[in-house]
Scaffold this motif. Sequence first.
Motif, PDB file in Angstrom:
ATOM      1  N   LYS A 161       1.336   3.591   9.809  1.00 19.52           N
ATOM      2  CA  LYS A 161       2.646   3.173   9.301  1.00 19.52           C
ATOM      3  C   LYS A 161       2.800   1.652   9.218  1.00 19.52           C
ATOM      4  O   LYS A 161       3.867   1.112   9.548  1.00 19.52           O
ATOM      5  N   PRO A 162       1.775   0.931   8.772  1.00 23.62           N
ATOM      6  CA  PRO A 162       1.937  -0.526   8.686  1.00 23.62           C
ATOM      7  C   PRO A 162       3.009  -0.932   7.675  1.00 23.62           C
ATOM      8  O   PRO A 162       3.554  -2.031   7.752  1.00 23.62           O
ATOM      9  N   HIS A 163       3.331  -0.023   6.715  1.00 25.83           N
ATOM     10  CA  HIS A 163       4.377  -0.313   5.734  1.00 25.83           C
ATOM     11  C   HIS A 163       5.763  -0.354   6.376  1.00 25.83           C
ATOM     12  O   HIS A 163       6.728  -0.750   5.730  1.00 25.83           O
ATOM     13  N   HIS A 164       5.858   0.052   7.658  1.00 26.56           N
ATOM     14  CA  HIS A 164       7.121  -0.064   8.387  1.00 26.56           C
ATOM     15  C   HIS A 164       7.292  -1.447   9.018  1.00 26.56           C
ATOM     16  O   HIS A 164       8.388  -1.804   9.452  1.00 26.56           O
ATOM     17  N   LEU A 165       6.204  -2.205   9.085  1.00 27.03           N
ATOM     18  CA  LEU A 165       6.250  -3.514   9.752  1.00 27.03           C
ATOM     19  C   LEU A 165       7.265  -4.485   9.136  1.00 27.03           C
ATOM     20  O   LEU A 165       7.915  -5.233   9.880  1.00 27.03           O
ATOM     21  N   PRO A 166       7.430  -4.519   7.804  1.00 24.31           N
ATOM     22  CA  PRO A 166       8.429  -5.440   7.249  1.00 24.31           C
ATOM     23  C   PRO A 166       9.850  -5.181   7.767  1.00 24.31           C
ATOM     24  O   PRO A 166      10.668  -6.108   7.812  1.00 24.31           O
ATOM     25  N   ASN A 167      10.136  -3.947   8.174  1.00 25.10           N
ATOM     26  CA  ASN A 167      11.448  -3.647   8.763  1.00 25.10           C
ATOM     27  C   ASN A 167      11.527  -4.080  10.220  1.00 25.10           C
ATOM     28  O   ASN A 167      12.607  -4.363  10.726  1.00 25.10           O
ATOM     29  N   VAL A 168      10.377  -4.131  10.873  1.00 28.01           N
ATOM     30  CA  VAL A 168      10.330  -4.484  12.294  1.00 28.01           C
ATOM     31  C   VAL A 168      10.210  -5.990  12.490  1.00 28.01           C
ATOM     32  O   VAL A 168      10.883  -6.578  13.332  1.00 28.01           O
ATOM     33  N   VAL A 169       9.349  -6.622  11.693  1.00 23.90           N
ATOM     34  CA  VAL A 169       9.085  -8.067  11.833  1.00 23.90           C
ATOM     35  C   VAL A 169       9.161  -8.745  10.461  1.00 23.90           C
ATOM     36  O   VAL A 169       8.155  -9.273   9.965  1.00 23.90           O
ATOM     37  N   PRO A 170      10.328  -8.736   9.829  1.00 24.20           N
ATOM     38  CA  PRO A 170      10.450  -9.301   8.469  1.00 24.20           C
ATOM     39  C   PRO A 170      10.144 -10.789   8.404  1.00 24.20           C
ATOM     40  O   PRO A 170       9.776 -11.305   7.352  1.00 24.20           O
ATOM     41  N   GLN A 171      10.287 -11.481   9.535  1.00 25.44           N
ATOM     42  CA  GLN A 171       9.996 -12.916   9.546  1.00 25.44           C
ATOM     43  C   GLN A 171       8.500 -13.191   9.447  1.00 25.44           C
ATOM     44  O   GLN A 171       8.072 -14.283   9.067  1.00 25.44           O
ATOM     45  N   THR A 172       7.684 -12.191   9.756  1.00 29.06           N
ATOM     46  CA  THR A 172       6.220 -12.348   9.729  1.00 29.06           C
ATOM     47  C   THR A 172       5.565 -11.551   8.606  1.00 29.06           C
ATOM     48  O   THR A 172       4.698 -12.060   7.893  1.00 29.06           O
ATOM     49  N   ILE A 173       5.962 -10.293   8.464  1.00 28.43           N
ATOM     50  CA  ILE A 173       5.386  -9.414   7.443  1.00 28.43           C
ATOM     51  C   ILE A 173       6.469  -9.084   6.416  1.00 28.43           C
ATOM     52  O   ILE A 173       7.494  -8.485   6.750  1.00 28.43           O
ATOM     53  N   GLN A 174       6.210  -9.465   5.159  1.00 31.72           N
ATOM     54  CA  GLN A 174       7.213  -9.236   4.121  1.00 31.72           C
ATOM     55  C   GLN A 174       6.960  -7.953   3.318  1.00 31.72           C
ATOM     56  O   GLN A 174       7.898  -7.346   2.806  1.00 31.72           O
ATOM     57  N   ALA A 175       5.706  -7.533   3.217  1.00 33.98           N
ATOM     58  CA  ALA A 175       5.393  -6.308   2.483  1.00 33.98           C
ATOM     59  C   ALA A 175       4.004  -5.817   2.859  1.00 33.98           C
ATOM     60  O   ALA A 175       3.097  -6.618   3.102  1.00 33.98           O
ATOM     61  N   VAL A 176       3.852  -4.491   2.915  1.00 34.53           N
ATOM     62  CA  VAL A 176       2.553  -3.856   3.120  1.00 34.53           C
ATOM     63  C   VAL A 176       2.478  -2.701   2.132  1.00 34.53           C
ATOM     64  O   VAL A 176       3.242  -1.740   2.230  1.00 34.53           O
ATOM     65  N   ASP A 177       1.569  -2.805   1.163  1.00 37.51           N
ATOM     66  CA  ASP A 177       1.493  -1.825   0.079  1.00 37.51           C
ATOM     67  C   ASP A 177       0.119  -1.162   0.038  1.00 37.51           C
ATOM     68  O   ASP A 177      -0.914  -1.822   0.175  1.00 37.51           O
ATOM     69  N   LEU A 178       0.136   0.141  -0.181  1.00 35.63           N
ATOM     70  CA  LEU A 178      -1.096   0.918  -0.290  1.00 35.63           C
ATOM     71  C   LEU A 178      -1.606   0.851  -1.731  1.00 35.63           C
ATOM     72  O   LEU A 178      -0.887   1.171  -2.671  1.00 35.63           O
ATOM     73  N   HIS A 179      -2.864   0.432  -1.905  1.00 34.78           N
ATOM     74  CA  HIS A 179      -3.459   0.320  -3.243  1.00 34.78           C
ATOM     75  C   HIS A 179      -4.406   1.474  -3.542  1.00 34.78           C
ATOM     76  O   HIS A 179      -4.487   1.929  -4.683  1.00 34.78           O
ATOM     77  N   GLU A 180      -5.146   1.926  -2.529  1.00 32.24           N
ATOM     78  CA  GLU A 180      -6.078   3.032  -2.723  1.00 32.24           C
ATOM     79  C   GLU A 180      -6.110   3.898  -1.469  1.00 32.24           C
ATOM     80  O   GLU A 180      -5.936   3.400  -0.357  1.00 32.24           O
ATOM     81  N   GLY A 181      -6.374   5.192  -1.668  1.00 30.60           N
ATOM     82  CA  GLY A 181      -6.507   6.089  -0.535  1.00 30.60           C
ATOM     83  C   GLY A 181      -5.182   6.513   0.044  1.00 30.60           C
ATOM     84  O   GLY A 181      -4.127   6.439  -0.602  1.00 30.60           O
ATOM     85  N   ASP A 182      -5.205   6.937   1.299  1.00 31.79           N
ATOM     86  CA  ASP A 182      -4.014   7.405   2.005  1.00 31.79           C
ATOM     87  C   ASP A 182      -3.814   6.576   3.262  1.00 31.79           C
ATOM     88  O   ASP A 182      -4.776   6.071   3.849  1.00 31.79           O
ATOM     89  N   TRP A 183      -2.563   6.487   3.694  1.00 31.00           N
ATOM     90  CA  TRP A 183      -2.269   5.762   4.932  1.00 31.00           C
ATOM     91  C   TRP A 183      -3.052   6.380   6.085  1.00 31.00           C
ATOM     92  O   TRP A 183      -3.145   7.590   6.220  1.00 31.00           O
ATOM     93  N   GLY A 184      -3.585   5.515   6.935  1.00 30.31           N
ATOM     94  CA  GLY A 184      -4.267   5.977   8.140  1.00 30.31           C
ATOM     95  C   GLY A 184      -5.608   6.623   7.896  1.00 30.31           C
ATOM     96  O   GLY A 184      -6.053   7.455   8.699  1.00 30.31           O
ATOM     97  N   THR A 185      -6.302   6.253   6.802  1.00 29.58           N
ATOM     98  CA  THR A 185      -7.624   6.824   6.539  1.00 29.58           C
ATOM     99  C   THR A 185      -8.631   5.704   6.293  1.00 29.58           C
ATOM    100  O   THR A 185      -8.301   4.663   5.715  1.00 29.58           O
ATOM    101  N   ILE A 186      -9.854   5.933   6.734  1.00 33.59           N
ATOM    102  CA  ILE A 186     -10.926   4.958   6.530  1.00 33.59           C
ATOM    103  C   ILE A 186     -11.206   4.830   5.032  1.00 33.59           C
ATOM    104  O   ILE A 186     -11.251   5.819   4.306  1.00 33.59           O
ATOM    105  N   GLY A 187     -11.360   3.597   4.577  1.00 35.29           N
ATOM    106  CA  GLY A 187     -11.634   3.348   3.177  1.00 35.29           C
ATOM    107  C   GLY A 187     -10.407   3.059   2.346  1.00 35.29           C
ATOM    108  O   GLY A 187     -10.528   2.636   1.188  1.00 35.29           O
ATOM    109  N   SER A 188      -9.226   3.272   2.909  1.00 36.84           N
ATOM    110  CA  SER A 188      -8.007   2.962   2.170  1.00 36.84           C
ATOM    111  C   SER A 188      -7.865   1.448   2.028  1.00 36.84           C
ATOM    112  O   SER A 188      -8.313   0.684   2.880  1.00 36.84           O
TER     113      SER A 188
END
Length: 269
Positions: free
Chosen positions: A27-54
């Motif tokens: 769930k790294p895409h939740h980080l912008p809600n937790v630490v918006p001052q540090t992480i502004q966006a986390v977007d999945l480009h390939e694969g699935d969340w929490g899988t090797i190779g994503s």
Amino acid sequence: MGLKGKLISETEIKGCKDLFHEMFCEKPHHLPNVVPQTIQAVDLHEGDWGTIGSVVNWNYTIEGDEKVVKVIIDEINKEKRLVTFKAFEGHLIEEYKAFKATIHIENEGDNNLAIWTIEYEKQNEDIPEPFSYLQLATNLTKDVDTHHVNQFFSKMGLKSVLCVKIEMKANKDVFHDVFTNKPHHVSTMSPLHVQGFDLLEGDIGTVGSKICWTYTLDGEKKISKQILEAIDHEKKVLILREFEGDVTDKYDSFKATLHNRNKRRNRFG
């Protein structure tokens, strides 16, 4: 230090280690809600969340500058609560030929340590060691852990149970006897914490008796009036319920159970 190097940081976390691992792994895409001052966006480009190779794209701020990095999930180990990110595109690659960050959790006694390991190869000797990224990772650890701890307490609501386990060396029968039949001795044993004991009603060591403690907490003198609600001599259990005093000013109900049990060693909790 040369072109290649490794940096490691260890930070103790108080929150749930499984939730911590889940945040960075699945769930790294939740980080912008937790630490918006540090992480502004986390977007999945390939694969699935929490899988090797994503492949995941991170927008972040470091030392006041907004940056972008694209990483591939290189390794996941659920048992060790480990996830490895390998950067292959973005601002990092302008300075580092290789950059890999691993977060995993180790147990040290009753403590959980979140350990970041950064392995890197600089483009040239003029590039600084990535200490700022290690600091960013450490700050992320603290912020995410604080978030989880706050969530835990907010879900607890008005009612809750807290438990602490402490190893003791004393004989369990003697220990139980002190708090059950000789509580007036406690002030002699621990004068910094307990200054006085008075029997208000009934007999010491009997269910239904009422007692008063004078004690010091956070540098302030307090008074606690309790009723002895239950005793189990076989299981070495003592239950005391507050009915008047400083504690009842803040809590509608407050009950303390002292339980001495065997688990390899004598413990109470």
